[in-house]
Design a protein around this motif. Structure first.
Motif, PDB file in Angstrom:
ATOM      1  N   SER A  18       0.828  -1.215   0.000  1.00  0.00           N
ATOM      2  CA  SER A  18       0.000   0.000   0.000  1.00  0.00           C
ATOM      3  C   SER A  18       0.858   1.260   0.000  1.00  0.00           C
ATOM      4  O   SER A  18       0.598   2.209  -0.744  1.00  0.00           O
ATOM      5  CB  SER A  18      -0.932   0.013   1.215  1.00  0.00           C
ATOM      6  OG  SER A  18      -1.850  -1.051   1.102  1.00  0.00           O
ATOM      7  N   PHE A  21       2.422   1.851  -3.322  1.00  0.00           N
ATOM      8  CA  PHE A  21       1.409   2.285  -4.292  1.00  0.00           C
ATOM      9  C   PHE A  21       1.108   3.777  -4.134  1.00  0.00           C
ATOM     10  O   PHE A  21       1.161   4.548  -5.108  1.00  0.00           O
ATOM     11  CB  PHE A  21       0.133   1.458  -4.099  1.00  0.00           C
ATOM     12  CG  PHE A  21      -0.930   1.759  -5.111  1.00  0.00           C
ATOM     13  CD1 PHE A  21      -0.931   1.128  -6.352  1.00  0.00           C
ATOM     14  CD2 PHE A  21      -1.934   2.681  -4.830  1.00  0.00           C
ATOM     15  CE1 PHE A  21      -1.920   1.405  -7.290  1.00  0.00           C
ATOM     16  CE2 PHE A  21      -2.920   2.965  -5.767  1.00  0.00           C
ATOM     17  CZ  PHE A  21      -2.917   2.329  -7.002  1.00  0.00           C
ATOM     18  N   ARG A  25       2.068   6.816  -6.684  1.00  0.00           N
ATOM     19  CA  ARG A  25       0.989   7.667  -7.203  1.00  0.00           C
ATOM     20  C   ARG A  25       1.272   9.139  -6.938  1.00  0.00           C
ATOM     21  O   ARG A  25       0.860  10.012  -7.693  1.00  0.00           O
ATOM     22  CB  ARG A  25      -0.347   7.299  -6.538  1.00  0.00           C
ATOM     23  CG  ARG A  25      -1.053   6.127  -7.159  1.00  0.00           C
ATOM     24  CD  ARG A  25      -1.583   6.530  -8.539  1.00  0.00           C
ATOM     25  NE  ARG A  25      -1.998   5.408  -9.323  1.00  0.00           N
ATOM     26  CZ  ARG A  25      -3.276   5.017  -9.452  1.00  0.00           C
ATOM     27  NH1 ARG A  25      -4.227   5.664  -8.835  1.00  0.00           N
ATOM     28  NH2 ARG A  25      -3.567   3.987 -10.204  1.00  0.00           N
ATOM     29  N   PHE A 108      -1.988   4.730  10.379  1.00  0.00           N
ATOM     30  CA  PHE A 108      -1.903   6.096   9.822  1.00  0.00           C
ATOM     31  C   PHE A 108      -2.841   6.233   8.621  1.00  0.00           C
ATOM     32  O   PHE A 108      -3.303   5.224   8.073  1.00  0.00           O
ATOM     33  CB  PHE A 108      -0.466   6.388   9.390  1.00  0.00           C
ATOM     34  CG  PHE A 108       0.161   5.269   8.624  1.00  0.00           C
ATOM     35  CD1 PHE A 108      -0.177   5.028   7.296  1.00  0.00           C
ATOM     36  CD2 PHE A 108       1.092   4.427   9.236  1.00  0.00           C
ATOM     37  CE1 PHE A 108       0.399   3.984   6.592  1.00  0.00           C
ATOM     38  CE2 PHE A 108       1.666   3.368   8.530  1.00  0.00           C
ATOM     39  CZ  PHE A 108       1.318   3.142   7.213  1.00  0.00           C
ATOM     40  N   ASN A 110      -3.160   7.393   4.679  1.00  0.00           N
ATOM     41  CA  ASN A 110      -2.242   7.494   3.536  1.00  0.00           C
ATOM     42  C   ASN A 110      -1.851   8.949   3.284  1.00  0.00           C
ATOM     43  O   ASN A 110      -0.693   9.255   2.967  1.00  0.00           O
ATOM     44  CB  ASN A 110      -2.897   6.905   2.285  1.00  0.00           C
ATOM     45  CG  ASN A 110      -3.098   5.398   2.423  1.00  0.00           C
ATOM     46  OD1 ASN A 110      -2.540   4.781   3.339  1.00  0.00           O
ATOM     47  ND2 ASN A 110      -3.889   4.818   1.527  1.00  0.00           N
TER      48      ASN A 110
ATOM     49  N   ALA B 152      -4.830   1.329   5.126  1.00  0.00           N
ATOM     50  CA  ALA B 152      -4.107   1.853   3.952  1.00  0.00           C
ATOM     51  C   ALA B 152      -4.722   1.317   2.652  1.00  0.00           C
ATOM     52  O   ALA B 152      -4.974   2.074   1.703  1.00  0.00           O
ATOM     53  CB  ALA B 152      -2.626   1.471   4.056  1.00  0.00           C
ATOM     54  N   ALA B 153      -4.994   0.000   2.637  1.00  0.00           N
ATOM     55  CA  ALA B 153      -5.567  -0.593   1.413  1.00  0.00           C
ATOM     56  C   ALA B 153      -6.980  -0.064   1.169  1.00  0.00           C
ATOM     57  O   ALA B 153      -7.357   0.226   0.025  1.00  0.00           O
ATOM     58  CB  ALA B 153      -5.574  -2.113   1.548  1.00  0.00           C
ATOM     59  N   GLU B 155      -8.219   2.823   2.039  1.00  0.00           N
ATOM     60  CA  GLU B 155      -8.166   4.210   1.551  1.00  0.00           C
ATOM     61  C   GLU B 155      -7.834   4.242   0.064  1.00  0.00           C
ATOM     62  O   GLU B 155      -8.348   5.065  -0.687  1.00  0.00           O
ATOM     63  CB  GLU B 155      -7.136   5.009   2.349  1.00  0.00           C
ATOM     64  CG  GLU B 155      -7.663   5.428   3.729  1.00  0.00           C
ATOM     65  CD  GLU B 155      -6.684   6.332   4.488  1.00  0.00           C
ATOM     66  OE1 GLU B 155      -6.944   6.554   5.680  1.00  0.00           O
ATOM     67  OE2 GLU B 155      -5.689   6.793   3.888  1.00  0.00           O
ATOM     68  N   ILE B 156      -6.951   3.328  -0.335  1.00  0.00           N
ATOM     69  CA  ILE B 156      -6.607   3.270  -1.757  1.00  0.00           C
ATOM     70  C   ILE B 156      -7.844   2.874  -2.573  1.00  0.00           C
ATOM     71  O   ILE B 156      -8.182   3.494  -3.577  1.00  0.00           O
ATOM     72  CB  ILE B 156      -5.456   2.269  -2.002  1.00  0.00           C
ATOM     73  CG1 ILE B 156      -4.150   2.814  -1.400  1.00  0.00           C
ATOM     74  CG2 ILE B 156      -5.275   1.977  -3.496  1.00  0.00           C
ATOM     75  CD1 ILE B 156      -3.028   1.802  -1.318  1.00  0.00           C
ATOM     76  N   ASP B 160      -9.180   5.940  -5.013  1.00  0.00           N
ATOM     77  CA  ASP B 160      -8.578   5.914  -6.345  1.00  0.00           C
ATOM     78  C   ASP B 160      -9.529   5.309  -7.375  1.00  0.00           C
ATOM     79  O   ASP B 160      -9.639   4.095  -7.493  1.00  0.00           O
ATOM     80  CB  ASP B 160      -7.260   5.103  -6.279  1.00  0.00           C
ATOM     81  CG  ASP B 160      -6.279   5.630  -7.294  1.00  0.00           C
ATOM     82  OD1 ASP B 160      -6.718   5.999  -8.382  1.00  0.00           O
ATOM     83  OD2 ASP B 160      -5.068   5.675  -6.957  1.00  0.00           O
ATOM     84  N   ALA B 162      -9.152   5.463 -10.473  1.00  0.00           N
ATOM     85  CA  ALA B 162      -8.434   5.006 -11.669  1.00  0.00           C
ATOM     86  C   ALA B 162      -7.694   3.693 -11.456  1.00  0.00           C
ATOM     87  O   ALA B 162      -6.797   3.347 -12.216  1.00  0.00           O
ATOM     88  CB  ALA B 162      -7.446   6.097 -12.084  1.00  0.00           C
ATOM     89  N   LEU B 163      -8.056   2.951 -10.414  1.00  0.00           N
ATOM     90  CA  LEU B 163      -7.356   1.683 -10.155  1.00  0.00           C
ATOM     91  C   LEU B 163      -7.596   0.699 -11.287  1.00  0.00           C
ATOM     92  O   LEU B 163      -8.721   0.568 -11.778  1.00  0.00           O
ATOM     93  CB  LEU B 163      -7.896   1.038  -8.876  1.00  0.00           C
ATOM     94  CG  LEU B 163      -7.325   1.470  -7.537  1.00  0.00           C
ATOM     95  CD1 LEU B 163      -7.964   0.637  -6.428  1.00  0.00           C
ATOM     96  CD2 LEU B 163      -5.821   1.319  -7.509  1.00  0.00           C
ATOM     97  N   ASP B 167      -5.058  -4.063  -9.727  1.00  0.00           N
ATOM     98  CA  ASP B 167      -4.747  -3.396  -8.452  1.00  0.00           C
ATOM     99  C   ASP B 167      -5.923  -3.506  -7.486  1.00  0.00           C
ATOM    100  O   ASP B 167      -5.759  -3.719  -6.291  1.00  0.00           O
ATOM    101  CB  ASP B 167      -4.409  -1.915  -8.696  1.00  0.00           C
ATOM    102  CG  ASP B 167      -2.956  -1.737  -9.158  1.00  0.00           C
ATOM    103  OD1 ASP B 167      -2.161  -2.678  -8.936  1.00  0.00           O
ATOM    104  OD2 ASP B 167      -2.629  -0.674  -9.740  1.00  0.00           O
ATOM    105  N   ARG B 170      -5.862  -6.792  -6.013  1.00  0.00           N
ATOM    106  CA  ARG B 170      -4.715  -6.922  -5.094  1.00  0.00           C
ATOM    107  C   ARG B 170      -5.060  -6.298  -3.737  1.00  0.00           C
ATOM    108  O   ARG B 170      -4.850  -6.912  -2.684  1.00  0.00           O
ATOM    109  CB  ARG B 170      -3.507  -6.213  -5.734  1.00  0.00           C
ATOM    110  CG  ARG B 170      -2.230  -6.301  -4.941  1.00  0.00           C
ATOM    111  CD  ARG B 170      -1.021  -6.119  -5.856  1.00  0.00           C
ATOM    112  NE  ARG B 170      -0.958  -4.784  -6.453  1.00  0.00           N
ATOM    113  CZ  ARG B 170      -0.120  -3.820  -6.045  1.00  0.00           C
ATOM    114  NH1 ARG B 170       0.711  -4.053  -5.055  1.00  0.00           N
ATOM    115  NH2 ARG B 170      -0.111  -2.643  -6.630  1.00  0.00           N
ATOM    116  N   PHE B 171      -5.604  -5.061  -3.747  1.00  0.00           N
ATOM    117  CA  PHE B 171      -5.868  -4.396  -2.461  1.00  0.00           C
ATOM    118  C   PHE B 171      -7.070  -4.984  -1.738  1.00  0.00           C
ATOM    119  O   PHE B 171      -7.098  -5.023  -0.510  1.00  0.00           O
ATOM    120  CB  PHE B 171      -5.974  -2.877  -2.667  1.00  0.00           C
ATOM    121  CG  PHE B 171      -4.639  -2.268  -2.975  1.00  0.00           C
ATOM    122  CD1 PHE B 171      -3.642  -2.248  -2.001  1.00  0.00           C
ATOM    123  CD2 PHE B 171      -4.338  -1.749  -4.233  1.00  0.00           C
ATOM    124  CE1 PHE B 171      -2.382  -1.724  -2.288  1.00  0.00           C
ATOM    125  CE2 PHE B 171      -3.085  -1.231  -4.528  1.00  0.00           C
ATOM    126  CZ  PHE B 171      -2.101  -1.218  -3.550  1.00  0.00           C
TER     127      PHE B 171
END
Lengths: 127, 490
Positions: A18, A21, A25, A108, A110, B152-153, B155-156, B160, B162-163, B167, B170-171
């Motif tokens: 993560s 990534f 980005r 935390f 990101n 973290a994953a 939030e991605i 996002d 545009a993943l 991806d 994966r997340f």
């Protein structure tokens, strides 16, 4: 001007995925190390703009890595962002005392990581 | 130091029986004014007179001589010296008055203190457990790590748009995997808190066993008889042990390396005596007032089984005879009877058979931190129960030279004088991998008996009598280079 290069020293593979990534980005080049010894070896051999350093690393822990970096003339100015799952004041004081540039407590956001890395590493490549 | 309590007890019992001072004095053949002085503890009372007064009051001599009460007084004064208990309050004055007039209240205070001490220790142990338990620390760390990864994953995935599909997969799989780990850790934590890991053992049972052993004078004729019967049948300690099932004998190399030969011999004998001692031990502990809980009865059972094993390995008469002949030299005794230094020392503290008594010894054992792991006091020599003993006692000096006797004469602030001798012995055999585990074993006897004991030889009594105390806070000696705490009473 090349991208700023960031080293992530963290032993939890999923967190590394993560972090890599989001930093990529955000426009950084990212390299990773899974333990303290490897991290120290990497920053000694290659130019980095910042190090994201977990404290609970196997073998040589994050505090020891940070001490070694701060006592190395060539690395003394490297921005180091310390990550820890232990949010205790003691850890924070210890990290600050031995020269951490920033301190982030897990879990935390990101955005927090990207903000610290951008502030400290700027957009420029390391030495 | 405790005064003699006999007078206070006589007065209390006399009043209970509505007996005038003059009348009791007349019956026992002394003047009323002399009895008054005795009751005020201003006159010592001789043996025959104690018997006559006890008979008139209808009690046993032992009810009057105050030995048990002196122990209660010493314990109460130690409680008064506890920094937490004492803080802010005035010193309540000598405890004899309370013990003499109202022994039930004194016993209640003592029990209350022990219960408080127990609770305190439980709280400390639990707090320490929660703070330092590696399992808990590791679990919390793992949970935070899993949460960090999930956050973290997530939030991605959330931010996002545009993943790429790859991806996204994966997340998503990171979130799923770490959520699974998180729930595993949470279950393990739940299991930890539900399990017996958090049981706190009470310290009180050990106190009860102490009280039981003191009340019985640490001499058990029933167990001496069992030991004598056992030996009379021609059995030997080692042959008995050989008959144990193989599992008990533990002939493995590991057991042999980890246990001293004397310890092993003692343990095997203790186990093999089980069938013959179970019933007499049961009779001794059943309904004994001091043993109020199941745990204390279990501990007492083990202590008495050890007593019986010691009585087989060191039979009363031959051991007493050898002790007198070799002048209580523990090295000689341990070689003669094939036992360890500590086993011989502990046996010496049980030679209390009326009419065939050995020298009276107090026995004490501590670890290197001063923590008392075994104590058998003497009527005139209290041993600390709740605090560390005076640093001048031989029990501490013995650690400076393990295996060698430290000895010396000491005078308590009360003027009572004792011979102390101690040795640091290895609890387990040392090995290259483990640090030495030393315990210091100390015996002490009254200075009047020191002439019978080899450890007093060659010491110039007049020069070597060290001014000592029991614990700092109860010691009035103002000039002492070893003082660590201010005295409670000045």
């Amino acid at each position: 001007m090349g991208k700023a290069r960031i080293l992530i020293a963290e032993d939890e593979q999923n967190i590394v995925e993560s972090l890599s990534f989001i930093l990529k980005r955000a426009g950084f080049d990212v390299d990773t190390a899974a333990d303290g010894t490897e991290a120290l070896d990497r920053v000694r051999r290659l130019p980095f703009s910042a190090l994201v350093l977990d404290i609970m690393l196997p073998g040589m822990n994050g505090f020891d890595v940070l001490r070694a970096i701060r006592s190395d003339q060539n690395l003394a100015a490297l921005p180091v962002i310390v990550l820890t799952a232990k949010g205790q004041a003691g850890d924070r004081r210890m990290a600050e005392a031995i020269g951490a540039s920033a301190f982030i407590t897990k879990p935390f956001s990101n955005a927090e990581v990207v903000a610290h890395v951008s502030r400290l590493a700027g957009g420029v490549a390391g030495r | 130091m405790a005064r003699n309590l006999t007078g206070l007890k006589i007065r209390a019992l006399r009043r209970q029986r509505d007996l005038a001072q003059g009348e009791l004095a007349r019956r026992v053949g002394i003047s009323a004014s002399y009895l008054n002085l005795i009751e005020l503890d201003k006159r010592a009372i001789a043996g025959g007179l104690v018997d006559r007064i006890a008979a008139e009051l209808g009690v046993e001599r032992s009810d009057l001589d105050g030995v048990a009460e002196r122990r209660v007084v010493a314990s109460l004064e130690e409680i008064a010296a506890d920094p937490v208990i004492a803080s802010g309050g005035d010193y309540p004055g000598p405890a004899e008055e309370l013990v003499g007039r109202n022994p039930a209240w004194a016993a209640l205070v003592l029990r209350l203190y022990q219960a408080w001490l127990d609770q305190n220790q439980a709280v400390l142990a639990l707090a320490d457990r929660l703070n330092r338990d590696p399992f808990l620390g590791d679990s919390v760390h793992r949970m935070l790590t899993n949460v960090t990864s999930i956050r973290a994953a997530a939030e991605i995935l959330e931010a996002d748009d545009a993943l790429t599909p790859a991806d996204r997969r994966r997340f998503l799989s990171i979130v799923a995997a770490d959520a699974q780990k998180l729930s595993g850790t949470a279950h393990a934590l739940l299991e930890f808190f539900n399990s017996a890991h958090m049981r706190v053992r009470s310290a009180t049972p050990a106190e009860h066993v102490d009280a039981f052993i003191l009340a019985t004078d640490n001499y058990f004729p029933e167990l001496e008889a069992v030991a004598a019967d056992f030996l009379a049948t021609g059995r030997t300690p080692d042959a008995a042990a050989e008959k144990l099932p193989a599992a008990s004998r533990r002939f493995s190399a590991e057991a042999t390396v980890a246990e001293r030969p004397e310890t092993r011999r003692f343990r095997l004998l203790k186990e093999s005596l089980q069938p013959v001692v179970a019933q007499p031990i049961q009779a001794l502990i059943q309904n004994h007032a001091a043993l109020v809980s199941e745990e204390s009865r279990t501990l007492a059972t083990s202590a008495l089984a050890a007593y019986a094993a010691a009585a087989v390995l060191m039979p009363y008469e031959p051991f007493l005879e050898a002790a007198e002949r070799w002048r209580y030299d523990l090295d000689a005794l341990s070689r003669l009877f094939g036992v360890s230094y500590e086993q011989a020392a502990h046996r010496l503290a049980t030679l209390h058979r009326p009419g065939a008594e050995g020298v009276r010894f107090a026995f004490m054992r501590t670890d290197a931190s001063g923590y008392v792991t075994k104590r058998l006091p003497l009527p005139r020599l209290s041993l600390p129960r709740y605090g560390n003993a005076c640093p001048l006692w031989a029990i501490h000096a013995a650690f400076q030279n393990p295996g060698v006797s430290a000895r010396g004469f000491g005078e308590l602030p009360s003027g009572e004088q004792f011979l102390f001798f101690a040795r640091a012995v290895e609890k387990r055999p040392s090995s290259a991998a483990a640090p030495r585990h030393l315990l210091s074993v100390m015996l002490a006897c009254a200075v009047d008996d020191a002439g019978r004991v080899a450890y007093g030889d060659g010491i110039d009594l007049a020069k070597a009598m060290a001014p000592i105390g029991m614990i700092c806070r109860l010691c009035p000696r103002e000039v002492c280079g070893h003082r660590q705490e201010a005295p409670l009473i000045t």
